[in-house]
Design an enzyme around this catalytic site. Structure first.
Site, PDB file in Angstrom:
ATOM      1  N   ASN A   7     -17.788 -50.511  18.155  1.00 40.95           N
ATOM      2  CA  ASN A   7     -18.597 -49.780  17.179  1.00 40.95           C
ATOM      3  C   ASN A   7     -19.937 -50.505  17.110  1.00 40.95           C
ATOM      4  O   ASN A   7     -20.058 -51.533  16.450  1.00 40.95           O
ATOM      5  CB  ASN A   7     -17.881 -49.791  15.823  1.00 40.95           C
ATOM      6  N   ARG A  92     -17.414 -45.699  19.441  1.00 41.81           N
ATOM      7  CA  ARG A  92     -17.761 -44.812  18.336  1.00 41.81           C
ATOM      8  C   ARG A  92     -19.196 -44.335  18.557  1.00 41.81           C
ATOM      9  O   ARG A  92     -20.115 -45.138  18.721  1.00 41.81           O
ATOM     10  CB  ARG A  92     -17.677 -45.572  17.016  1.00 41.81           C
ATOM     11  N   HIS A 181     -18.160 -39.256   9.330  1.00 43.86           N
ATOM     12  CA  HIS A 181     -16.851 -39.855   9.009  1.00 43.86           C
ATOM     13  C   HIS A 181     -15.717 -38.993   9.580  1.00 43.86           C
ATOM     14  O   HIS A 181     -14.579 -39.040   9.080  1.00 43.86           O
ATOM     15  CB  HIS A 181     -16.602 -39.954   7.479  1.00 43.86           C
ATOM     16  N   GLY A 213     -20.723 -45.536   2.159  1.00 45.51           N
ATOM     17  CA  GLY A 213     -21.065 -44.151   2.490  1.00 45.51           C
ATOM     18  C   GLY A 213     -19.873 -43.315   2.047  1.00 45.51           C
ATOM     19  O   GLY A 213     -18.742 -43.746   2.221  1.00 45.51           O
ATOM     20  N   ARG A 242     -27.239 -44.162  -1.559  1.00 43.44           N
ATOM     21  CA  ARG A 242     -27.803 -42.842  -1.223  1.00 43.44           C
ATOM     22  C   ARG A 242     -27.625 -41.883  -2.391  1.00 43.44           C
ATOM     23  O   ARG A 242     -26.580 -41.884  -3.046  1.00 43.44           O
ATOM     24  CB  ARG A 242     -27.117 -42.251   0.013  1.00 43.44           C
ATOM     25  N   GLY A 333     -13.099 -47.857   1.328  1.00 44.48           N
ATOM     26  CA  GLY A 333     -13.164 -49.019   0.433  1.00 44.48           C
ATOM     27  C   GLY A 333     -12.832 -48.720  -1.021  1.00 44.48           C
ATOM     28  O   GLY A 333     -11.975 -49.378  -1.617  1.00 44.48           O
ATOM     29  N   ASN A 337      -8.925 -48.805  -2.721  1.00 46.73           N
ATOM     30  CA  ASN A 337      -8.765 -50.033  -3.524  1.00 46.73           C
ATOM     31  C   ASN A 337      -9.060 -49.908  -5.004  1.00 46.73           C
ATOM     32  O   ASN A 337      -8.898 -50.872  -5.737  1.00 46.73           O
ATOM     33  CB  ASN A 337      -9.686 -51.134  -2.962  1.00 46.73           C
ATOM     34  N   GLU A 386     -10.200 -46.141  11.434  1.00 46.66           N
ATOM     35  CA  GLU A 386     -11.015 -45.444  12.434  1.00 46.66           C
ATOM     36  C   GLU A 386     -10.836 -46.064  13.820  1.00 46.66           C
ATOM     37  O   GLU A 386     -10.855 -45.359  14.822  1.00 46.66           O
ATOM     38  CB  GLU A 386     -12.487 -45.460  11.998  1.00 46.66           C
TER      39      GLU A 386
HETATM   40  P1  ADP Z   1     -18.609 -48.579   4.494  1.00 42.25           P
HETATM   41  O1  ADP Z   1     -17.646 -48.556   5.668  1.00 42.25           O
HETATM   42  O2  ADP Z   1     -19.260 -47.279   4.195  1.00 42.25           O
HETATM   43  O3  ADP Z   1     -19.535 -49.742   4.488  1.00 42.25           O
HETATM   44  P2  ADP Z   1     -16.220 -49.257   2.960  1.00 42.25           P
HETATM   45  O4  ADP Z   1     -15.291 -48.139   3.214  1.00 42.25           O
HETATM   46  O5  ADP Z   1     -15.928 -50.583   3.603  1.00 42.25           O
HETATM   47  O6  ADP Z   1     -17.707 -48.815   3.195  1.00 42.25           O
HETATM   48  O7  ADP Z   1     -16.293 -49.466   1.369  1.00 42.25           O
HETATM   49  C1  ADP Z   1     -17.059 -50.481   0.820  1.00 42.25           C
HETATM   50  C2  ADP Z   1     -17.047 -50.335  -0.666  1.00 42.25           C
HETATM   51  O8  ADP Z   1     -15.704 -50.338  -1.165  1.00 42.25           O
HETATM   52  C3  ADP Z   1     -17.696 -51.521  -1.369  1.00 42.25           C
HETATM   53  O9  ADP Z   1     -19.061 -51.336  -1.523  1.00 42.25           O
HETATM   54  C4  ADP Z   1     -17.008 -51.520  -2.704  1.00 42.25           C
HETATM   55  O10 ADP Z   1     -17.781 -50.740  -3.583  1.00 42.25           O
HETATM   56  C5  ADP Z   1     -15.704 -50.813  -2.493  1.00 42.25           C
HETATM   57  N1  ADP Z   1     -14.536 -51.668  -2.718  1.00 42.25           N
HETATM   58  C6  ADP Z   1     -13.929 -52.497  -1.860  1.00 42.25           C
HETATM   59  N2  ADP Z   1     -12.875 -53.129  -2.456  1.00 42.25           N
HETATM   60  C7  ADP Z   1     -12.828 -52.660  -3.728  1.00 42.25           C
HETATM   61  C8  ADP Z   1     -11.971 -52.907  -4.869  1.00 42.25           C
HETATM   62  N3  ADP Z   1     -10.953 -53.744  -4.805  1.00 42.25           N
HETATM   63  N4  ADP Z   1     -12.259 -52.224  -6.011  1.00 42.25           N
HETATM   64  C9  ADP Z   1     -13.281 -51.376  -6.073  1.00 42.25           C
HETATM   65  N5  ADP Z   1     -14.104 -51.096  -5.055  1.00 42.25           N
HETATM   66  C10 ADP Z   1     -13.894 -51.732  -3.898  1.00 42.25           C
END
Ligand code: ADP
Length: 399
Positions: A7, A92, A181, A213, A242, A333, A337, A386
């Site tokens: 990626n 990717r 995505h 994102g 964004r 994320g 979580n 992914e």
């Molecule tokens: P990207 O791939 O778009 O960078 P991710 O899918 O890795 O994003 O998500 C990142 C976001 O997930 C972080 O900015 C954070 O806001 C959120 N995140 C990660 N762990 C937690 C958690 N335990 N509780 C709340 N939000 C979380």
């Protein structure tokens, strides 16, 4: 067969080696600050040797790929003995335009077509192609596969993907909604049908991919029928930085008020907006926002509430698009979580007959069922993967 998944961004390169038959993750790592100074982290996951980091000079992507290969075949911590063990490489690729409706084996025509799509993703596609070409140089003869972020959404009908603009903008410049995505929406929607015990081709699924994102998609009978991102990943949900959907007239309004160019305003919409902006520039990270929300910080409350409200409105819209919904899946994320944010979204969805299991929502795991048995709509949090999806596609096309 072992598959190397790449990626490649403009200054970073994430990689994983996956045994495509057992689907086991063997090793993973990240090259960062390519062209600036350079840093690499690597972990042989299978051997459990732990994470190693170093800061070699990485002037370009060729050097990054060379370092990746060096790490993979390293005597002590490598996950393979020789490069011959890598049966294929999966890349990717962000934008496949209308040319690619599925993954493809890379050849000269494919590279030319990806280059043509660069107009639509000027920050991503050229970087993705540099990764492809660097791999081709160092691994000649190893088949390479392109897996597109946009491909899964190519099944959207015209009524979902057309903007109500003069038709020649679509005909001449291919201005339309593409969605992103896609690899995640495809992976998670299939998994959602499976865990819900539903046939993928006879089921209505809404996937909420909530990360930095964020996008949401409606998947009906195995096909994407709508998604929230558009020509670019700026449209749709409120995201980390964004803005998501807004009145396009705002662009000119800000430009006039502050003497800015259109690209300067777009830079603000992409990088300085979203929950970061609504929280008064406090944070784009939902861990920070949740903490501040619980302490009663007014801006953090606004940011999280606006984020959840937008997600809930899209769920409503996509329920209408499919004349109902059977399964809702949260992923990425935040979706995986944050029981807190999931709970805020679900507060709006009682009208769908969703019966939330609060204790289950607070639990963790790759797949958790958040709705109670008997809930009219089944709701899950499902970990996206992914890289595994890219490895699967690569294996299917090259085995
Ligand atoms: P990207 O791939 O778009 O960078 P991710 O899918 O890795 O994003 O998500 C990142 C976001 O997930 C972080 O900015 C954070 O806001 C959120 N995140 C990660 N762990 C937690 C958690 N335990 N509780 C709340 N939000 C979380």
């Amino acid at each position: 067969m072992k598959v190397l998944v790449i990626n490649c961004g403009s200054s970073s390169l994430k990689f994983q080696v996956i045994d495509a038959v057992t689907e086991e993750l063997l090793a993973k790592g990240l090259c960062e600050r390519i062209g600036i100074d350079g840093a690499i982290t690597y972990e042989n996951v299978k051997a459990g040797t732990g994470k190693e980091s170093s800061t070699p000079a990485i002037p370009d992507h060729n050097e990054a790929i060379r370092l990746v290969i060096e790490a993979l075949v390293n005597d002590k911590t490598g996950c393979i003995k020789s490069l011959d063990e890598i049966g294929a490489v999966g890349h990717r690729i962000v934008h496949g335009g209308e040319s690619f409706t599925s993954s493809v084996v890379i050849n000269d025509e494919v590279i030319a077509a990806i280059r043509e799509c660069s107009d639509l993703a000027p920050l991503h596609n050229p970087a993705n192609l540099i990764g492809v070409e660097a791999c081709q140089k160092l691994m000649p003869g190893t088949p390479m596969v392109a897996v597109f972020d946009t491909a899964f959404h190519q099944t959207m009908p015209g009524k979902a993907y057309m903007y109500a603009l003069p038709l020649h903008y679509y005909e001449d410049y291919k201005i339309r909604r593409y969605g992103f995505h896609g690899t995640s929406h495809s992976f998670v929607s299939k998994k959602a049908a499976e865990v819900a015990g539903r046939a993928y081709d006879d089921c209505r699924i809404i996937v909420c991919h909530l990360g930095n994102g964020a996008s949401i998609s409606a998947v009906m009978n195995g096909k994407c029928v709508d998604t929230s991102m558009g020509l670019t990943p700026l449209e749709g949900l409120i995201m980390g930085t964004r803005s998501g959907d807004l009145d396009p007239a705002i662009v000119e309004f800000i430009a006039n008020k502050e003497g800015k160019t259109v690209s300067e305003v777009l830079n603000i919409l992409n990088k300085k907006s979203g929950v970061l902006a609504l929280s008064g520039n406090f944070s784009s990270d939902f861990r920070d926002l949740e903490g501040a929300y619980k302490k009663g910080d007014k801006n953090a409350i606004l940011a999280v509430d606006a984020f959840a409200y937008r997600v809930a409105k899209y769920v409503g819209a996509y329920t209408a698009a499919m004349n109902g919904v059977d399964v809702i899946a949260f992923t990425a994320g935040i979706g995986e979580n944050s029981p807190f944010v999931r709970g805020k979204v679900l507060q709006y969805l009682g009208y769908l007959g969703i019966d939330v299991d609060e204790a289950a929502n607070a639990s963790r795991g790759d797949v958790i069922q958040i709705s109670k048995e008997g809930s009219k709509v089944a709701v899950y949090a499902i970990a996206t993967n992914e890289e595994l999806a890219i490895a699967r596609e690569t294996y299917a096309l090259t085995k």
